[in-house]
Scaffold this motif. Structure first.
Motif, PDB file in Angstrom:
ATOM      1  N   THR A 288       1.002  -1.574   0.230  1.00  0.00           N
ATOM      2  CA  THR A 288       0.015   0.099  -0.241  1.00  0.00           C
ATOM      3  C   THR A 288       0.820   0.751   0.143  1.00  0.00           C
ATOM      4  OG1 THR A 288      -1.964  -1.499   1.214  1.00  0.00           O
ATOM      5  CG2 THR A 288      -1.726   1.239   1.292  1.00  0.00           C
TER       6      THR A 288
ATOM      7  N   MET B 212       2.210   5.626  -0.359  1.00  0.00           N
ATOM      8  CA  MET B 212       1.700   7.034   0.073  1.00  0.00           C
ATOM      9  C   MET B 212       2.565   7.773  -1.035  1.00  0.00           C
ATOM     10  SD  MET B 212       0.584   5.764   4.056  1.00  0.00           S
ATOM     11  CE  MET B 212       1.421   4.177   3.302  1.00  0.00           C
TER      12      MET B 212
ATOM     13  N   ILE C 214      -5.382  18.120  -3.003  1.00  0.00           N
ATOM     14  CA  ILE C 214      -4.909  17.036  -1.712  1.00  0.00           C
ATOM     15  C   ILE C 214      -3.979  17.770  -0.919  1.00  0.00           C
ATOM     16  CG2 ILE C 214      -2.247  17.952  -3.339  1.00  0.00           C
ATOM     17  CD1 ILE C 214      -3.533  14.498  -2.119  1.00  0.00           C
TER      18      ILE C 214
ATOM     19  N   VAL D 275      -6.612  12.548   1.346  1.00  0.00           N
ATOM     20  CA  VAL D 275      -5.662  11.023   0.788  1.00  0.00           C
ATOM     21  C   VAL D 275      -6.732  11.136  -0.061  1.00  0.00           C
ATOM     22  CG1 VAL D 275      -5.654   8.889   1.291  1.00  0.00           C
ATOM     23  CG2 VAL D 275      -4.860  10.707   2.831  1.00  0.00           C
ATOM     24  N   ILE D 276      -6.076  10.845  -1.687  1.00  0.00           N
ATOM     25  CA  ILE D 276      -6.739  10.365  -2.957  1.00  0.00           C
ATOM     26  C   ILE D 276      -6.765   8.646  -3.423  1.00  0.00           C
ATOM     27  CG2 ILE D 276      -7.323  11.277  -5.637  1.00  0.00           C
ATOM     28  CD1 ILE D 276      -5.924  13.637  -5.133  1.00  0.00           C
ATOM     29  N   PRO D 277      -7.588   7.917  -3.029  1.00  0.00           N
ATOM     30  CA  PRO D 277      -6.743   6.564  -3.231  1.00  0.00           C
ATOM     31  C   PRO D 277      -6.856   5.893  -4.454  1.00  0.00           C
ATOM     32  CG  PRO D 277     -10.054   6.916  -2.818  1.00  0.00           C
ATOM     33  CD  PRO D 277      -8.829   7.543  -2.962  1.00  0.00           C
ATOM     34  N   PHE D 278      -6.551   6.817  -5.192  1.00  0.00           N
ATOM     35  CA  PHE D 278      -5.999   6.886  -6.427  1.00  0.00           C
ATOM     36  C   PHE D 278      -5.173   7.478  -7.749  1.00  0.00           C
ATOM     37  CE2 PHE D 278      -8.142   6.710 -10.794  1.00  0.00           C
ATOM     38  CZ  PHE D 278      -7.929   5.738 -11.641  1.00  0.00           C
TER      39      PHE D 278
ATOM     40  N   ARG E 243      -3.836   7.135 -11.265  1.00  0.00           N
ATOM     41  CA  ARG E 243      -4.042   6.536 -12.385  1.00  0.00           C
ATOM     42  C   ARG E 243      -3.111   5.677 -13.331  1.00  0.00           C
ATOM     43  NH1 ARG E 243      -8.588   6.890 -15.010  1.00  0.00           N
ATOM     44  NH2 ARG E 243      -8.892   9.608 -14.628  1.00  0.00           N
TER      45      ARG E 243
ATOM     46  N   GLU F 222      -1.419   1.153  -9.936  1.00  0.00           N
ATOM     47  CA  GLU F 222      -1.482  -0.484  -9.545  1.00  0.00           C
ATOM     48  C   GLU F 222      -1.025  -1.492 -10.636  1.00  0.00           C
ATOM     49  OE1 GLU F 222      -5.239  -0.028  -7.216  1.00  0.00           O
ATOM     50  OE2 GLU F 222      -4.582   1.285  -6.201  1.00  0.00           O
TER      51      GLU F 222
ATOM     52  N   ALA G  84      -1.303  -4.405  -5.194  1.00  0.00           N
ATOM     53  CA  ALA G  84      -0.518  -3.091  -4.661  1.00  0.00           C
ATOM     54  C   ALA G  84      -1.870  -1.804  -5.026  1.00  0.00           C
ATOM     55  CB  ALA G  84      -0.208  -2.267  -6.522  1.00  0.00           C
ATOM     56  N   LEU G  85      -2.327  -1.205  -3.669  1.00  0.00           N
ATOM     57  CA  LEU G  85      -3.407  -0.818  -3.552  1.00  0.00           C
ATOM     58  C   LEU G  85      -2.559   0.847  -3.461  1.00  0.00           C
ATOM     59  CD1 LEU G  85      -3.189  -2.739  -1.166  1.00  0.00           C
ATOM     60  CD2 LEU G  85      -5.684  -2.774  -1.526  1.00  0.00           C
ATOM     61  N   CYS G  86      -2.956   1.889  -4.254  1.00  0.00           N
ATOM     62  CA  CYS G  86      -2.314   3.571  -4.347  1.00  0.00           C
ATOM     63  C   CYS G  86      -2.824   4.763  -4.317  1.00  0.00           C
ATOM     64  CB  CYS G  86      -0.991   3.308  -5.586  1.00  0.00           C
ATOM     65  SG  CYS G  86      -0.047   1.898  -5.992  1.00  0.00           S
ATOM     66  N   HIS G  87      -1.597   5.416  -3.108  1.00  0.00           N
ATOM     67  CA  HIS G  87      -2.994   6.843  -2.581  1.00  0.00           C
ATOM     68  C   HIS G  87      -1.353   7.660  -2.896  1.00  0.00           C
ATOM     69  CE1 HIS G  87      -4.102   3.223  -1.170  1.00  0.00           C
ATOM     70  NE2 HIS G  87      -5.465   3.780  -0.734  1.00  0.00           N
TER      71      HIS G  87
ATOM     72  N   VAL H 163      -0.363  11.081  -1.614  1.00  0.00           N
ATOM     73  CA  VAL H 163      -0.893  12.493  -0.307  1.00  0.00           C
ATOM     74  C   VAL H 163      -0.051  13.494   0.227  1.00  0.00           C
ATOM     75  CG1 VAL H 163      -1.303  10.514   0.895  1.00  0.00           C
ATOM     76  CG2 VAL H 163       0.702  10.964   0.802  1.00  0.00           C
TER      77      VAL H 163
ATOM     78  N   ARG I 232     -14.509   1.652  -5.219  1.00  0.00           N
ATOM     79  CA  ARG I 232     -12.844   1.258  -5.587  1.00  0.00           C
ATOM     80  C   ARG I 232     -12.785   0.263  -5.594  1.00  0.00           C
ATOM     81  NH1 ARG I 232      -7.258   2.157  -6.110  1.00  0.00           N
ATOM     82  NH2 ARG I 232      -7.830   1.868  -8.262  1.00  0.00           N
TER      83      ARG I 232
ATOM     84  N   ARG J 105     -12.197  -3.797  -5.917  1.00  0.00           N
ATOM     85  CA  ARG J 105     -11.508  -4.441  -7.269  1.00  0.00           C
ATOM     86  C   ARG J 105     -11.329  -5.401  -7.040  1.00  0.00           C
ATOM     87  NH1 ARG J 105      -9.126  -0.283  -4.497  1.00  0.00           N
ATOM     88  NH2 ARG J 105      -7.090  -0.451  -4.614  1.00  0.00           N
TER      89      ARG J 105
ATOM     90  N   LYS K 278      -9.866  -5.842  -2.662  1.00  0.00           N
ATOM     91  CA  LYS K 278      -9.737  -4.931  -2.362  1.00  0.00           C
ATOM     92  C   LYS K 278     -10.422  -3.893  -2.281  1.00  0.00           C
ATOM     93  CE  LYS K 278      -5.908  -4.065  -5.411  1.00  0.00           C
ATOM     94  NZ  LYS K 278      -3.742  -4.392  -6.127  1.00  0.00           N
TER      95      LYS K 278
END
Lengths: 351, 351, 351, 351
Positions: free
Chosen positions: A174, A176, A192, A196-199, A201, A204, A232-235, A237, B311, B313, B321
């Motif tokens: 994960t 940040m 921002i 926190v933006i949980p995406f 493009r 992942e 993968a879980l991408c954010h 911050v 999200r 997925r 997740k």
């Protein structure tokens, strides 16, 4: 000076391009021959075409250099550092390779091409051998070497010694991630600040597909992907530089935490043995303070070329978890590409 | 007004205490009888003892109320809302229960006591039955009901419908937590501005042990922990209110993403059926925009009482997740405790 | 509903446009007839053309409304709220006025035109009289009313009662302005995180020229600028909504601090006497806590329609200094324009 | 090494103390003999007593040094650098001076004492002459030299060449100050994230009284305050290091902007002529880009020892306004004190 290898920086005005220029300003092996960007910048002085955003000497001392159009016709050098976007890279990087240049690219365009090395010198120096395959396949005298996505690069630095020592079966990561990863102007401040933006493009999938390639085995004619699961879980911050990653990993044989730590501490890969100019003396810093590494405090160590691990502890699901940190625009971009070129030079791939 | 149940707020001056007071200011069921804090505050007006930090009417309209010392001798009401720290809670909450009060606590002191309900009304309303066990065991006429750690509370809201529909085998949760969770003054600005801290003391163990208790089965005399693996990786980020969680989950039978989404959308637990005053109409908001939920934009929905998922997925390792978001000092603290008391009232546990 | 006045929102998709829509969603006097933006958006549903960024009901409940092209041909209503940029405003606002609409504009294009009221209803309600001059001059049946620059609007709210009570000779104003003032995407996060930018294009001249116009005297045929010196020093800071202003002022007769405070407290201008729908009950909140007003804590009071003063103290140079705070996109933009329209309605300028 | 002057750092564990230690680690003139702090730290190793927060070598390489109690009995050296708070400074600094040490203090305790130099070497090197007065008055063999409040120090650096060239009649200064100025833990993150606080206790009076003393004339027996009006409006903003100041100034004879710029560019004061080790080659950087200086980008220039001016423009009220920036914990604290000691050494005040 005359014996240094002339290089071109493609995309020299952007966030990563500026870091290329700064790093090359006093490089013992390379000297900047061409600063290139879009047609629009050609003919302008670098200081006029570029809103310099780094500290240190402005414009890397090259503020008065006149920019060239970023095509082989106007900007050919033996070595090309590319900070192009994916679209232009797709067209221009092969054109330079065909014209005889060695292209060290930060773009995503060819990372997953079977005959292109996805190179992190500490991790898979032997993948450079793909250049022979590539040249043979395309009939090029030059070639293309890419570095990986910034998040994947930082991850694979921490994973490589574990994969070598134990074998990795699965990795959950994960992130940040810092705003600089989105370039300039990049992320809007309204999006921002305090958020926190949980995406991000395409981020992942890049991490999930590039990691097994980088850790894969070079067979002499291609790279066998490492047989591991990657999630993968991408954010995004509100951090300026540096990606923090929370990693859980399943290792073969369930080694102890001490064994994991020892694998990191004992790791002494090729760039360090060769003492490449941009290689950090210690590639992985193992932190012992319970609340480190922290991105704002640790990310600039070794000019951003080393990575940091800490908080090593058991994971109830995958066995081992730890905190990881690396510099996205240095180790994960400009610095990484230059180190790739240094390795290629040491291995005789640059004429 | 005279028919409302008198309540005491313990720890009324702190970050969570103020939210108790604000929520109780216009509550249809409860009225604030005592505002209590440490000895030091006793005898002062609330406005003088408290640096009010919330918007809305300052001091919840109780600025002139004189504070009491937070002991059963001076501050006994039929219902106690406790925003005490663990240390004082350990001593004072049982004293109030012994004196006949129903204590709804936000403290960690008794969360894992076998006879204390770790209550989230949407998730485990039947755990309230532990009160009988508790009263029998201690000979109390009152009792203690706790809410869980804020991160665990948000997590369990999203997990409960999945656990009910499919059964959960494993959960990996990486949190990005707001500074308000650390109280006031809490996190130093020099530590968190532009930074990520990969450590929050005691947070990971709390999530890992409280989650299986909340999702456990009440047997009539105790709670059987849900047999699931939980791994938490907790971080502090520069966000004011609201915890973002990146969740991967292994569900029995590997249901499709659509089935998971449907389980959330169909969930209509008891507080919503009972239309409890503080229960949000929809407990889980399922976002479809690719970059939502976002903490700064979504966390105040329903006064912070609902949680947000998005999200959704596939996870290459655990199967599914998703992104999760909830309000740490409302759903995860003051609002949660008050909803607990509303449920207890509806179930006849308050006299 | 049928008796409400139909209105058009020009520039409905932007930061200010969205606030117009949200405010108009439940307005007792106006109903949205047309949502308009550039040609590119025409024909799309509002929810598809607009990335909604506000809390509350998304798209102000108008997500399914089909957008019109923002010209008199396609989007004429009796009342127009304009959130256009200066360029398009210059062309389109007169076109709407010529077509018979009353345009309430947030754009800078006509603020300093001699026959256009630069209106803040609490400050200069009588300037509406310029509409007669304007109509006569252009032969329009409609007209244009502008609100001022956001920083100047907040400033003039605090200055007006002092100017009325004492007369102002000079004002020094240093602003610390929110990023929302730059629209979306607006300020790049790489530019503002952890930073202060001591420059906002055109901002200082706007404050310096608009303030004397707003405080000027309407003679029946034009506005005599108030004879005062104004100096503005404008900064961007990492704050989301709300402009903080540090103000020093030279008043005629050097009144005491108590007299200044009394002038603010006693101020009860026309919108409050008329109880206009969007007028805050108290236009200026006078804070007494030594460290207030603070933008994050105070700016949303009264839905951003009141301003806040505090820290009133002697200035060794100009006599009096104080802290000032107001909401740049509500009082300083959308809310201000709508209040202007409410005043125009109350004064019989809307048919 | 043996010929370096031994020094003590009082308050070595704090935000400023750590900067003293880092600067002294490789100083050509001084070596750290004692690291001292409160009784509580005495006997501990520096690394155990101190949560090191700077980059570069941790603990300045002195992590294993055992700390001393900060009294003349245990920590006397010929030179003392004091990062004490005002309270302890009041008692301990004279004790060290009486014991024969030269104390270079960052504390506020004695700044306004008539016989204590309030020293900024570029500005008022001759004020060191007060040491004779001080020693005579108290019968000390040592002495006390203070540096000024951080905000005032930065201000006076920009004002000094203007005062020398033209004479200053009035200065209005609005500050936007970094959180590091409040020490550690200092400002709570809940107070400052996304916020501006228009109040810093005691800051405005310090700027208003220290500035005329620093710019005053040393008569041989005292300092005549410069006869100027000073008004300060101080704010805390979410910036880590560096104070931004918005300055308006009234100069005698109303010089042109070019004359003002030339005064800055031509300024070459004593520390630069003497080439003192910590003196920046150019004390004032005059920026020409319209949006510079910016604190995050410019403050670390010359290790924080120079100041930055920009945006020079006419002020309608006082004549000239400009943006100013300086490093509060280097030029305004640790670096400033060490430069003071270097000047004292060059002038023969250190034995």
């Amino acid at each position: 000076m005359s014996t240094k290898i002339p290089v071109t920086v493609l995309g020299a005005t952007g966030v990563v391009g500026q870091r290329f220029v700064r790093r090359l300003a006093n490089h013992p092996l390379f000297r900047v021959e061409h600063l290139a960007a879009s047609e629009r910048s050609a003919g302008k002085r670098y200081r006029d075409a570029c809103a310099w955003r780094l500290d240190g000497e402005p414009y890397g001392g090259l503020g008065d250099q006149v920019m060239a159009e970023g095509t082989p016709e106007f900007a050919l050098s033996p070595v090309i550092f590319s900070a192009l976007d994916t679209g232009p890279a797709k067209e221009l990087e092969p054109a330079f390779a065909r014209a005889g240049a060695m292209v060290f690219s930060n773009a995503a365009a060819f990372r997953m091409s079977p005959e292109v090395p996805l190179l992190v010198p500490e991790v898979n120096a032997d993948h450079l051998g793909l250049l022979e395959v590539q040249r043979h396949h395309h009939g090029w005298t030059g070639g293309i070497v890419t570095n990986a996505n910034c998040t994947a690069t930082v991850l694979v630095m921490a994973l490589a010694p574990l994969h070598q020592a134990f074998g990795i079966e699965a990795v959950m990561m994960t992130s940040m991630q810092a705003i600089s990863g989105a370039g300039y102007p990049g992320v809007a401040s309204l999006d921002i600040l305090g958020n926190v933006i949980p995406f991000i493009r395409n981020e992942e999938p890049k991490v999930e597909e590039e990691t097994p390639k980088m850790l894969g085995r070079f067979t002499g004619k291609d790279v066998e992907l490492a047989p591991m699961l990657v999630s993968a879980l991408c954010h995004r911050v509100p951090v300026i530089e540096g990606h923090t990653e929370a990693v859980s990993v399943k290792l073969k044989g369930n080694p102890s935490l001490d064994a994991v730590r020892d694998a990191w501490l004992a790791w002494r890969p090729e760039p360090q043995r060769l003492k490449l100019f941009s290689a950090p003396p210690v590639p992985i810093h193992v932190h012992t303070l319970e609340d480190r590494p922290q991105v704002r405090r640790d990310v600039e160590t070794d000019e951003g070329m080393s990575v940091h691990v800490g908080r090593l502890r058991p994971c109830p699901i995958l066995g081992v978890k730890f905190a990881l940190l690396g510099h996205n625009t240095e180790r994960g971009a400009a610095g990484g590409s230059i180190l790739n070129a240094e390795l290629a030079h040491a291995k005789g791939y640059l004429r």
